[in-house]
Scaffold this motif. Structure first.
Motif, mmCIF file in Angstrom:
data_model
loop_
_atom_site.group_PDB
_atom_site.id
_atom_site.type_symbol
_atom_site.label_atom_id
_atom_site.label_comp_id
_atom_site.label_asym_id
_atom_site.label_seq_id
_atom_site.Cartn_x
_atom_site.Cartn_y
_atom_site.Cartn_z
ATOM 1 N N ARG A 76 0.852 -1.188 0.000
ATOM 2 C CA ARG A 76 0.000 0.000 0.000
ATOM 3 C C ARG A 76 0.890 1.241 0.000
ATOM 4 N N ASP A 77 0.435 2.295 -0.695
ATOM 5 C CA ASP A 77 1.258 3.497 -0.799
ATOM 6 C C ASP A 77 1.259 4.248 0.531
ATOM 7 N N GLN A 78 2.077 5.305 0.623
ATOM 8 C CA GLN A 78 2.273 5.982 1.898
ATOM 9 C C GLN A 78 0.999 6.594 2.470
#
Length: 359
Positions: A76-78
Motif C-alpha cells: 500500500r502506498d504511503q
C-alpha cells in the motif's frame, strides 16, 4: 486440574495477543480489500480489561507497528499506510482513555469502600480473640453485597459481673438496619458494666431501643423495629454459662463431641416490641461449661438458611462430627457449611460468635 471456569478466566488475558496476531494474519493473507485493521484497533481496548495501563499502551504501540508493517508488506502506498496507522492509533487512544477513566474510578471506589467498611466496623467492632478463660471467634456475612455488616449484631466484653456477650438480629436486613445495630451495641457496652443481672441488662437495652425509636419516629432516619437478642454471662472461672433469650435462635453447646441446642424453657418476646411478656419476668438459665467446651451463638441467617429444595439448614448436624475444637475453626466450618447448603446465596445477614473455654 483446572475446570472450565479456569479456562474461561484465561480468555481475557490471551485475547489481546490473539487479536494482534489475527490482525496481522488478516492483513497479510486475507482476501483484498479486507484487512485486519478492526482486530488491531481493538487490541488495546480489550487489553484494558485484564492488563495494566502500561501493558495496554504497549499493546497499542504494537498494534500501530503491526498496521504499518502489514500495510507495507501489502504494497500500500504511503497515504494508505498512514491512514491505516492513524485509524488504529485513534481507536487505541480511545481505549487507553477509557482504561484510565475506569482505573481512576476503581481507585475512588476502593477508597470509598474502605471508608464505608471502617465506619461499619466502628459500629460493630470485632470482639477480642482471647478474654479470660475463653477464646473467641466471630464471622459476619452481610446479605447486601458490598456491605461489611447489616442487621445482625454481637458484642462481648469483660465486666465486674464476668464476661458478658450478646448476639442479636434487628428486624430487617442490610444497611437500613445498621442504625438500630449501633443503638443496641452502644447500649449493651454501657449497660453491661452496671446491670447486676442479665434480666436487668435486657431491660436497659429495651428502654434504650424504645427511647431511640421514639426520638427518630418522625425523622427520615427512623430505626428498624424490634430486636431479637441472646444475652450470655460467664463467670471469671468459666465453669458455667448463664443465658437469657429474648426471642432469638438458641445457642449450641459443644461438649465431648456432642452438640446440644439450648432451647429456652420459657420463650420470651424480643426487645423493643412494646408488649408485656406473657411469662412474666424472663428466666435466666444456667448450664455447666467444661474445659474444651464451646458455645456457638448464631443468628437466623444460619438457622433459616435454605437449600434449593427449601429445606432449613441443620445447625446440630453442621457442627456435629467435625472433631474441631478451636473457636476459629468452628466458626469457619459453620459458615462454609451454610454457604454450601445455600449454594452461595446470601439469603439473610448471617452472624456467628463462638466462645471456647480453655483448659
Amino acid at each position: 486440574m483446572g475446570g472450565p471456569a479456569d479456562g474461561l478466566g484465561r480468555v481475557p488475558y490471551v485475547a489481546p495477543p490473539l487479536l494482534l496476531l489475527g490482525g496481522v494474519a488478516a492483513n497479510v493473507f486475507g482476501p483484498k480489500p479486507y484487512y485486519g485493521l478492526p482486530l488491531l484497533a481493538c487490541t488495546s481496548m480489550v487489553a484494558g480489561m485484564s492488563y495494566s495501563f502500561r501493558s495496554s499502551a504497549l499493546f497499542a504501540f504494537a498494534a500501530c507497528l503491526a498496521a504499518a508493517g502489514a500495510a507495507g508488506y501489502a504494497g500500500r502506498d504511503q497515504p494508505e499506510l498512514l491512514t491505516d496507522v492513524a485509524a488504529v492509533l485513534v481507536v487505541s487512544l480511545v481505549g487507553l482513555w477509557i482504561k484510565w477513566l475506569v482505573d481512576r474510578q476503581g481507585r475512588n471506589l476502593a477508597v470509598a469502600l474502605n471508608v464505608a467498611e471502617a465506619a461499619q466496623r466502628a459500629v460493630l467492632p470485632a470482639p477480642p480473640t482471647d478474654v479470660g478463660p475463653l477464646t473467641v471467634a466471630d464471622r459476619y456475612v452481610a446479605a447486601q453485597i458490598g456491605a461489611a455488616i447489616g442487621g445482625d449484631l454481637y458484642a462481648l466484653q469483660e465486666t465486674p459481673f464476668g464476661i458478658r456477650a450478646m448476639i442479636g438480629d434487628v428486624r430487617g436486613k442490610g444497611l437500613p438496619a445498621v442504625s438500630a445495630v449501633s443503638v443496641a451495641v452502644g447500649a449493651f457496652r454501657e449497660a453491661a458494666e452496671h446491670a447486676p443481672t442479665l434480666h436487668d441488662l435486657a431491660d436497659r437495652l429495651d428502654r434504650a431501643l424504645d427511647r431511640e425509636g421514639e426520638r427518630r419516629r418522625d425523622t427520615d432516619d427512623d430505626i428498624e423495629g424490634f430486636v431479637t437478642a441472646l444475652l450470655v454471662q460467664i463467670p471469671p472461672s468459666g465453669d458455667t454459662i448463664t443465658v437469657l433469650n429474648r426471642g432469638h435462635p438458641p445457642p449450641y453447646l459443644l461438649h465431648g463431641g456432642g452438640v446440644t441446642c439450648l432451647e429456652p424453657t420459657h420463650p420470651e418476646l424480643p426487645l423493643s416490641t412494646g408488649l408485656v411478656s406473657p411469662n412474666g419476668a424472663p428466666v435466666e438459665e444456667t448450664f455447666p461449661f467444661a474445659p474444651d467446651d464451646s458455645l456457638v451463638l448464631v443468628t437466623d441467617g444460619v438457622t433459616e438458611a435454605r437449600n434449593a429444595e427449601g429445606e432449613f439448614f441443620d445447625v446440630q448436624r453442621g457442627l456435629g462430627g467435625t472433631g474441631l475444637r478451636r473457636a476459629d475453626e468452628l466458626a469457619d466450618a459453620l459458615v462454609k457449611a451454610v454457604t454450601e447448603w445455600t449454594g452461595g446465596q446470601r439469603q439473610d445477614d448471617m452472624a456467628v460468635l463462638v466462645l471456647t473455654r480453655g483448659m
